[in-house]
Design a protein around this motif. Structure first.
Motif, PDB file in Angstrom:
ATOM      1  N   TYR A  20       0.862  -1.184   0.000  1.00  0.00           N
ATOM      2  CA  TYR A  20       0.000   0.000   0.000  1.00  0.00           C
ATOM      3  C   TYR A  20       0.893   1.226   0.000  1.00  0.00           C
ATOM      4  CZ  TYR A  20      -3.880  -3.049   1.115  1.00  0.00           C
ATOM      5  OH  TYR A  20      -4.836  -4.035   1.063  1.00  0.00           O
ATOM      6  N   ARG A  21       0.512   2.210  -0.795  1.00  0.00           N
ATOM      7  CA  ARG A  21       1.253   3.467  -0.873  1.00  0.00           C
ATOM      8  C   ARG A  21       0.265   4.620  -0.957  1.00  0.00           C
ATOM      9  NH1 ARG A  21       4.660   0.377   0.232  1.00  0.00           N
ATOM     10  NH2 ARG A  21       6.754   0.165  -0.614  1.00  0.00           N
ATOM     11  N   ARG A  22       0.670   5.762  -0.402  1.00  0.00           N
ATOM     12  CA  ARG A  22      -0.112   6.988  -0.561  1.00  0.00           C
ATOM     13  C   ARG A  22       0.657   7.840  -1.561  1.00  0.00           C
ATOM     14  NH1 ARG A  22      -4.179   9.311   2.415  1.00  0.00           N
ATOM     15  NH2 ARG A  22      -3.801   7.963   4.198  1.00  0.00           N
ATOM     16  N   TRP A  23       0.035   8.051  -2.701  1.00  0.00           N
ATOM     17  CA  TRP A  23       0.644   8.798  -3.790  1.00  0.00           C
ATOM     18  C   TRP A  23      -0.336   9.834  -4.317  1.00  0.00           C
ATOM     19  CZ3 TRP A  23       1.931   3.584  -6.494  1.00  0.00           C
ATOM     20  CH2 TRP A  23       3.151   3.077  -6.037  1.00  0.00           C
ATOM     21  N   THR A  48      -7.242   2.219  -6.125  1.00  0.00           N
ATOM     22  CA  THR A  48      -7.331   3.080  -4.952  1.00  0.00           C
ATOM     23  C   THR A  48      -8.267   2.448  -3.935  1.00  0.00           C
ATOM     24  OG1 THR A  48      -9.102   4.396  -5.934  1.00  0.00           O
ATOM     25  CG2 THR A  48      -6.848   5.202  -6.229  1.00  0.00           C
ATOM     26  N   ALA A  51      -8.411   4.444   3.180  1.00  0.00           N
ATOM     27  CA  ALA A  51      -7.593   4.003   4.312  1.00  0.00           C
ATOM     28  C   ALA A  51      -8.459   3.450   5.431  1.00  0.00           C
ATOM     29  CB  ALA A  51      -6.718   5.147   4.807  1.00  0.00           C
ATOM     30  N   ARG A  71      -2.392   1.848   8.664  1.00  0.00           N
ATOM     31  CA  ARG A  71      -2.899   3.224   8.550  1.00  0.00           C
ATOM     32  C   ARG A  71      -1.885   4.230   9.092  1.00  0.00           C
ATOM     33  NH1 ARG A  71      -7.927   0.616   8.992  1.00  0.00           N
ATOM     34  NH2 ARG A  71      -7.921   0.567  11.269  1.00  0.00           N
ATOM     35  N   LEU A  74       0.738   4.689   6.449  1.00  0.00           N
ATOM     36  CA  LEU A  74       0.220   5.499   5.343  1.00  0.00           C
ATOM     37  C   LEU A  74       0.051   6.959   5.744  1.00  0.00           C
ATOM     38  CD1 LEU A  74      -2.379   2.951   3.969  1.00  0.00           C
ATOM     39  CD2 LEU A  74      -0.293   3.737   2.799  1.00  0.00           C
ATOM     40  N   ARG A  77       2.566  10.093   5.128  1.00  0.00           N
ATOM     41  CA  ARG A  77       2.393  10.999   4.000  1.00  0.00           C
ATOM     42  C   ARG A  77       0.925  11.404   4.022  1.00  0.00           C
ATOM     43  NH1 ARG A  77       3.951  10.485  -2.357  1.00  0.00           N
ATOM     44  NH2 ARG A  77       3.145  12.532  -2.864  1.00  0.00           N
ATOM     45  N   GLU A  81      -3.854   9.795  -2.561  1.00  0.00           N
ATOM     46  CA  GLU A  81      -4.751   8.654  -2.467  1.00  0.00           C
ATOM     47  C   GLU A  81      -3.983   7.433  -1.992  1.00  0.00           C
ATOM     48  OE1 GLU A  81      -7.963   8.457  -5.682  1.00  0.00           O
ATOM     49  OE2 GLU A  81      -6.221   9.317  -6.724  1.00  0.00           O
ATOM     50  N   VAL A  82      -4.702   6.498  -1.380  1.00  0.00           N
ATOM     51  CA  VAL A  82      -4.097   5.238  -0.971  1.00  0.00           C
ATOM     52  C   VAL A  82      -4.273   4.249  -2.122  1.00  0.00           C
ATOM     53  CG1 VAL A  82      -4.164   3.309   0.648  1.00  0.00           C
ATOM     54  CG2 VAL A  82      -4.483   5.659   1.471  1.00  0.00           C
TER      55      VAL A  82
END
Length: 190
Positions: A20-23, A48, A51, A71, A74, A77, A81-82
């Motif tokens: 999982y990444r928040r970008w 997407t 969270a 969470r 994540l 940042r 979006e997650v």
């Protein structure tokens, strides 16, 4: 997309299947292949997610203790979006076989000559490939900052250039420094 070594090992073993990444936008797409120290990984899906909807099972699939820990990770940042990124092992790094191939016929040598000449020609600081290969040949297992200093260069641009040589199978990264691969030694032998 960077993944820590324990996560990479878990993906290779089949215990972890996603990240999982928040970008601000998707940085990978399905079909992207990532070369890592444990081999090639393939991104099989990207979507997407909210969270707040993450479960302990989602966290476990990413190698994280629980949803709350995921969470918190994540939240480091706070914007963007997650993204849920599904991953699978996709084989050995092809550079391993390439660097072991020291049987350079005339065509292979000519192709390497052309690639290295193009790298030298397009460089903003002039020819560098021959000097870098020679320096690594003479100084295996020497730290990159020390090698860069010997060439009068900054460390990060020097390391980027060595990675270009690695892409051609000419060098290998070591725990400390580099060395020429069998292919690199064969190329320098002429």
């Amino acid at each position: 997309m960077l993944l820590r070594r324990p996560v990479l090992d878990a993906i290779a073993a089949g215990r972890v299947t996603r990240a999982y990444r928040r970008w601000d936008r998707a940085r990978v797409k399905p079909g992207t292949r990532l070369r890592t120290v444990v081999g090639v990984l393939e991104v099989t899906a990207v979507r997407t997610v909210a969270a707040a909807s993450l479960t302990d099972a989602d966290a476990a699939a990413a190698g994280v203790a629980d949803a709350a820990a995921l969470r918190r990770e994540l939240a480091k940042r706070p914007t963007g979006e997650v993204f849920r990124i599904d991953l699978r092992p996709a084989g050995e790094d092809p550079r391993i076989a390439l660097r072991a191939d020291d049987d350079l016929d005339d065509d292979a040598r000519a192709a390497l000559d052309a690639r290295l000449a193009r790298m030298d020609t397009t460089s903003s600081y002039g020819p560098w490939t021959a000097a870098t290969l020679a320096l690594i040949a003479e100084n295996p297992e020497v730290r990159a900052p020390d090698l860069a200093q010997r060439m009068g260069r900054e460390t990060q641009p020097f390391k980027r250039d060595v990675r270009k040589l690695k892409e051609l199978g000419l060098t290998e990264s070591l725990p400390v420094g580099y060395r020429l691969s069998p292919r690199g030694r064969a190329y320098l032998r002429n």
